[in-house]
Design an enzyme around this catalytic site. Structure first.
Site, PDB file in Angstrom:
ATOM      1  CG  HIS A   1      -1.991  -1.068   1.070  1.00 12.71           C
ATOM      2  ND1 HIS A   1      -2.584  -2.021   0.591  1.00 12.71           N
ATOM      3  CD2 HIS A   1      -3.383  -0.040   0.577  1.00 12.71           C
ATOM      4  CE1 HIS A   1      -3.440  -1.960   0.438  1.00 12.71           C
ATOM      5  NE2 HIS A   1      -3.914  -1.529   0.369  1.00 12.71           N
TER       6      HIS A   1
ATOM      7  CE  LYS B   1      -6.730 -11.079  11.149  1.00 13.22           C
ATOM      8  NZ  LYS B   1      -6.122 -10.736  12.837  1.00 13.22           N
TER       9      LYS B   1
END
Lengths: 180, 278
Positions: A39, A104
């Site tokens: 990222h 999650k």
């Protein structure tokens, strides 16, 4: 009332708008892996005017760093990593056309706002069920940042990948309210 | 004096790191089954069913239970009546290197700032204790990052006592919510010094789930925290229900008259620990 929805990538606005928190989704098609280091580099590259290694529009990013593929398998264990670490980057990616992320754990308010603004969703997969989830991954190949090893960007082909809508595009939140 | 060759240590460590990552310990599986039977929320029960299926699949396919095969953590007990022929630390690291490569386990160890992966999951975190006897014991844990990130240490004042401890531990688990892959195992270290409390908390995570602290007073504290945490309603992966933790383990040590060090080390449901004795 929660439902089970079958979806195929790339995702469109109308796919997103029919999803509500708590819905089960079976996702098929191509999705892209990226976690912390990928990222950081992807956003730096985009800011420097470079092309994304994959088409961002309609894309689904899976926060995962799979274990190495043993012989005869497309991928090793491949369950989700904790998503909040990608909160810094997610709103920008949604503004550039990314439709969904898979991970999650809880997301911050800026991500939830971006989902509303850009018609996106946040999917939860079962953390720690890496062996189970890998069975729904048909193929995997490294697309970019190979030097990052487990953190490289991979293109995965998934078939009926089981997900839950945690945050929808209407501000909904799946996680249990706590008794504190 | 018994002599232990480093070659044997390398082999044992390599086999241990692979097996621990693929096979769930019996006590964890037993607790999963019990939790599945007793879970009140349908969504939580479904998650527990997936986790049981995952354990089965990992056993059948040889894939690791979780893609995060952890940092390699060792608590080593070296008997004073045995001698390692060579460098014990180097042998452990070589075993980790070989096991993580041969077992197709993910290498998750990197430079803290450049984030460059060391490429072989070393160096391992090694705690060494000298104990009586002529055995060499390895307690290995594949410690995942997601749950480790939710851990915290603090320095309470002596006046805060048990109530302060309880509040801090329960709040920490509540704040962590779904992030550390509940149902979790909560390791609590009370006492020692600033550096010692987290080691106690981690050591506590090695105790089998069906085994309480041998001190009845501490065992009662474990029960109290267990009940309080499971009342939070986080449930499996945050889906609600009565299974937020599978066990609370406390280790305690004396501390300074001015201090009350406290640490909470959170472990995910894939509690990958294995003990082996040479």
């Amino acid at each position: 009332m929660s439902q089970t929805v079958k979806l195929t990538t790339p995702l469109k606005d109308e796919d997103i708008l029919k999803l509500k928190t708590g819905d089960k989704v079976l996702l098929s098609g191509k999705i892209y892996t990226a976690r912390d280091a990928a990222h950081k580099r992807l956003l730096a590259d985009l800011e420097a005017g470079k092309d994304s290694p994959f088409e961002l529009k309609g894309s689904v990013i899976y926060y995962v760093g799979p274990s190495p593929a043993p012989p005869g398998r497309p991928i090793g264990s491949a369950g989700p990593t904790t998503s909040y670490r990608m909160d810094t980057y997610a709103p920008t990616l949604h503004s550039m056309g990314v439709k969904a992320s898979i991970g999650k754990g809880k997301r911050g308010d800026a991500v939830k706002d971006a989902l509303k603004e850009h018609k996106g969703v946040y999917f939860g997969a079962t953390g720690g069920a890496g062996a189970l989830l890998s069975q729904r991954i048909v193929s995997a190949r490294v697309l970019a940042y190979e030097d990052l090893g487990p953190e490289a960007i991979r293109e995965l082909e998934v078939k009926d990948f089981p997900l839950l809508v945690v945050n929808d595009s209407f501000g909904g939140e799946l996680y249990a309210k706590l008794n504190v | 004096m018994r002599i232990i060759e480093t070659k044997e240590i390398i082999e044992v460590v390599a086999a241990t790191v692979v097996e621990a990552n693929i096979k769930a310990p019996d006590d964890v599986l037993e607790t999963f089954n019990k939790a599945y039977a007793e879970e009140s929320s349908p969504a939580g029960k479904e998650i527990l069913g997936q986790l049981l299926e995952n354990v089965k699949l990992a056993g059948e396919t040889g894939l690791p239970l979780c893609q995060d095969t952890g940092l390699a953590v060792f608590f080593v007990e070296l008997g004073t009546e045995c001698k390692v022929q060579g460098d014990l630390y180097a042998a452990i690291n070589e075993g980790v290197r070989q096991g993580y490569e041969k077992g197709f386990l993910r290498k998750s160890c990197c430079h803290p700032l450049t984030r460059k992966n060391t490429g072989d999951n070393t160096p391992a975190i090694i705690h060494l204790d000298l104990v009586p006897g002529d055995k060499l014991k390895f307690k290995f844990m594949a410690k995942g990052g997601g749950s480790e990130n939710m851990s915290r240490a603090t320095m309470l004042t002596p006046a805060q006592g048990w109530e302060g401890i309880k509040k801090f531990v329960v709040n920490r688990v509540a704040e962590a919510g779904p992030n550390p892959c509940p149902p979790t195992i909560v390791g609590v270290g009370i006492g020692g010094t600033f550096d010692h409390a987290p080691i106690l908390a981690k050591k506590a995570l090695f105790r089998p789930l069906n085994q309480k602290n041998s001190d009845p007073e501490i065992a009662a504290m474990e029960d109290e925290l267990f009940a309080a945490i499971n009342k939070l309603g986080i449930g499996p992966m945050g889906m609600g229900g009565n299974t937020t933790t599978l066990g609370v383990k406390i280790e305690m040590a004396p501390c300074h008259i001015a201090s009350l060090p406290l640490a909470v080390n959170i472990q995910c449901h894939s509690a990958r620990v294995k003990e082996v004795i040479i």
